[in-house]
Design a protein around this motif. Structure first.
Motif, PDB file in Angstrom:
ATOM      1  N   ALA A  12      -8.324  11.120 -12.246  1.00 14.44           N
ATOM      2  CA  ALA A  12      -9.449  10.651 -13.068  1.00 14.44           C
ATOM      3  C   ALA A  12      -8.970   9.656 -14.120  1.00 14.44           C
ATOM      4  O   ALA A  12      -9.642   8.657 -14.394  1.00 14.44           O
ATOM      5  N   GLY A  13      -7.809   9.897 -14.690  1.00 10.98           N
ATOM      6  CA  GLY A  13      -7.263   8.981 -15.691  1.00 10.98           C
ATOM      7  C   GLY A  13      -6.775   7.675 -15.103  1.00 10.98           C
ATOM      8  O   GLY A  13      -6.719   6.659 -15.791  1.00 10.98           O
ATOM      9  N   LEU A  14      -6.416   7.688 -13.822  1.00  8.88           N
ATOM     10  CA  LEU A  14      -5.919   6.481 -13.155  1.00  8.88           C
ATOM     11  C   LEU A  14      -7.034   5.691 -12.489  1.00  8.88           C
ATOM     12  O   LEU A  14      -6.769   4.635 -11.904  1.00  8.88           O
ATOM     13  N   LYS A  15      -8.251   6.189 -12.571  1.00  6.66           N
ATOM     14  CA  LYS A  15      -9.382   5.528 -11.912  1.00  6.66           C
ATOM     15  C   LYS A  15      -9.469   4.068 -12.348  1.00  6.66           C
ATOM     16  O   LYS A  15      -9.318   3.753 -13.519  1.00  6.66           O
ATOM     17  N   ALA A  21      -1.464   2.232  -5.628  1.00  6.33           N
ATOM     18  CA  ALA A  21      -0.692   2.648  -6.811  1.00  6.33           C
ATOM     19  C   ALA A  21      -1.036   4.088  -7.192  1.00  6.33           C
ATOM     20  O   ALA A  21      -0.146   4.883  -7.523  1.00  6.33           O
ATOM     21  N   ILE A  22      -2.317   4.432  -7.134  1.00  8.50           N
ATOM     22  CA  ILE A  22      -2.734   5.807  -7.439  1.00  8.50           C
ATOM     23  C   ILE A  22      -2.098   6.780  -6.452  1.00  8.50           C
ATOM     24  O   ILE A  22      -1.582   7.830  -6.830  1.00  8.50           O
ATOM     25  N   ASP A  23      -2.117   6.410  -5.171  1.00  2.41           N
ATOM     26  CA  ASP A  23      -1.536   7.282  -4.149  1.00  2.41           C
ATOM     27  C   ASP A  23      -0.045   7.498  -4.388  1.00  2.41           C
ATOM     28  O   ASP A  23       0.462   8.615  -4.246  1.00  2.41           O
ATOM     29  N   ASP A  24       0.678   6.426  -4.752  1.00  3.31           N
ATOM     30  CA  ASP A  24       2.120   6.554  -5.026  1.00  3.31           C
ATOM     31  C   ASP A  24       2.370   7.478  -6.218  1.00  3.31           C
ATOM     32  O   ASP A  24       3.259   8.331  -6.180  1.00  3.31           O
ATOM     33  N   ILE A  25       1.591   7.290  -7.274  1.00  6.09           N
ATOM     34  CA  ILE A  25       1.770   8.101  -8.474  1.00  6.09           C
ATOM     35  C   ILE A  25       1.467   9.570  -8.183  1.00  6.09           C
ATOM     36  O   ILE A  25       2.232  10.465  -8.565  1.00  6.09           O
ATOM     37  N   VAL A  26       0.364   9.818  -7.476  1.00  8.01           N
ATOM     38  CA  VAL A  26      -0.004  11.198  -7.147  1.00  8.01           C
ATOM     39  C   VAL A  26       1.066  11.829  -6.263  1.00  8.01           C
ATOM     40  O   VAL A  26       1.433  13.000  -6.455  1.00  8.01           O
ATOM     41  N   ASP A  28       4.235  11.147  -6.278  1.00  3.29           N
ATOM     42  CA  ASP A  28       5.370  11.470  -7.156  1.00  3.29           C
ATOM     43  C   ASP A  28       5.138  12.788  -7.891  1.00  3.29           C
ATOM     44  O   ASP A  28       6.044  13.627  -7.978  1.00  3.29           O
ATOM     45  N   TYR A  29       3.939  12.968  -8.424  1.00  5.15           N
ATOM     46  CA  TYR A  29       3.666  14.193  -9.163  1.00  5.15           C
ATOM     47  C   TYR A  29       3.531  15.399  -8.234  1.00  5.15           C
ATOM     48  O   TYR A  29       3.863  16.516  -8.637  1.00  5.15           O
ATOM     49  N   GLU A  30       3.081  15.184  -7.004  1.00  2.99           N
ATOM     50  CA  GLU A  30       3.083  16.271  -6.012  1.00  2.99           C
ATOM     51  C   GLU A  30       4.526  16.719  -5.747  1.00  2.99           C
ATOM     52  O   GLU A  30       4.804  17.910  -5.629  1.00  2.99           O
ATOM     53  N   GLU A  31       5.456  15.746  -5.676  1.00  7.50           N
ATOM     54  CA  GLU A  31       6.871  16.069  -5.480  1.00  7.50           C
ATOM     55  C   GLU A  31       7.421  16.870  -6.658  1.00  7.50           C
ATOM     56  O   GLU A  31       8.248  17.768  -6.472  1.00  7.50           O
ATOM     57  N   HIS A  32       6.975  16.522  -7.883  1.00 12.51           N
ATOM     58  CA  HIS A  32       7.405  17.292  -9.054  1.00 12.51           C
ATOM     59  C   HIS A  32       6.979  18.759  -8.906  1.00 12.51           C
ATOM     60  O   HIS A  32       7.761  19.668  -9.201  1.00 12.51           O
ATOM     61  N   PHE A  33       5.756  18.968  -8.456  1.00  7.95           N
ATOM     62  CA  PHE A  33       5.276  20.335  -8.275  1.00  7.95           C
ATOM     63  C   PHE A  33       6.066  21.040  -7.175  1.00  7.95           C
ATOM     64  O   PHE A  33       6.442  22.206  -7.327  1.00  7.95           O
ATOM     65  N   GLU A  34       6.337  20.344  -6.068  1.00  3.90           N
ATOM     66  CA  GLU A  34       7.110  20.945  -4.972  1.00  3.90           C
ATOM     67  C   GLU A  34       8.508  21.332  -5.446  1.00  3.90           C
ATOM     68  O   GLU A  34       8.995  22.419  -5.139  1.00  3.90           O
ATOM     69  N   ALA A  35       9.143  20.431  -6.198  1.00  6.22           N
ATOM     70  CA  ALA A  35      10.498  20.717  -6.693  1.00  6.22           C
ATOM     71  C   ALA A  35      10.479  21.901  -7.654  1.00  6.22           C
ATOM     72  O   ALA A  35      11.369  22.760  -7.613  1.00  6.22           O
ATOM     73  N   GLY A  36       9.469  21.949  -8.523  1.00  4.42           N
ATOM     74  CA  GLY A  36       9.367  23.060  -9.462  1.00  4.42           C
ATOM     75  C   GLY A  36       9.136  24.387  -8.762  1.00  4.42           C
ATOM     76  O   GLY A  36       9.730  25.409  -9.127  1.00  4.42           O
TER      77      GLY A  36
END
Length: 188
Positions: A12-15, A21-26, A28-36
């Protein structure tokens, strides 16, 4: 906050940004969740460690606007960078707005005055020799050319000043980001 809510708020903030670009950023953050999750942390812990998704979106929008301004110095990229900067500096906006808006207003007003001087010089150049201009037709032609040349020169200087204003805003935004980033992403 759970993973889905975090990603939803980040999107919503990247709208308004390009979808790739949104897909790449999302991603990246999905990977952060997977790693965590792989490290045994809960989704809430990962989301807390990543920070406020709205704030992250503003920072990412600023970085994108800044990169666009650096690679493509056009009025639209300058406007995009200024808007992204204002989104990042929402707290500072009460301090910066009274400074930035008058400066931008003066630069814009001077651009309009330069355009009017250029048109006036063109009018003198074309109509002056036929309207009984004081000093004769040659003076009208030279005065018209001189006015148009001065308008072009002043317009070039104003363009340099405009670029300087945008660069100053981008410098302040990067400084703002560098100062806040350690507080947003503390080292574990």
């Amino acid at each position: 906050m759970m993973r889905n809510e975090f990603i939803k708020r980040l999107k919503a903030g990247l709208k308004g940004m390009p979808q790739d670009a949104i897909d790449d950023i999302v991603a990246d953050y999905e990977e952060h969740f997977e790693a965590g999750l792989a490290e045994g942390r809960s989704e809430e812990e990962v989301a807390t460690a990543l920070g406020n998704p709205g704030r992250l979106a503003r920072e990412l929008r600023f970085e994108t606007g800044f990169r666009n301004w650096k690679s493509d110095r056009t009025p639209s990229s300058a406007w995009g960078a200024i808007l992204a900067f204002m989104g990042l500096a929402t707290i500072d906006i009460l301090i910066l707005l009274p400074i930035v808006l008058p400066v931008l207003g003066v630069v814009f007003g001077l651009f309009v005055a330069v355009l009017a001087a250029f048109v006036g010089g063109g009018f003198m150049l074309i109509a002056g020799p036929f309207s009984g201009f004081p000093g004769g037709p040659l003076i009208a032609i030279l005065l018209g050319l001189g006015t148009m040349s001065a308008a072009v020169g002043i317009g070039a200087l104003l363009t340099i000043v405009g670029i300087g204003v945008v660069n100053a805003l981008m410098w302040f935004g990067r400084l703002h980001y560098r100062v806040l980033e350690p507080a947003i992403h503390p080292e574990d």
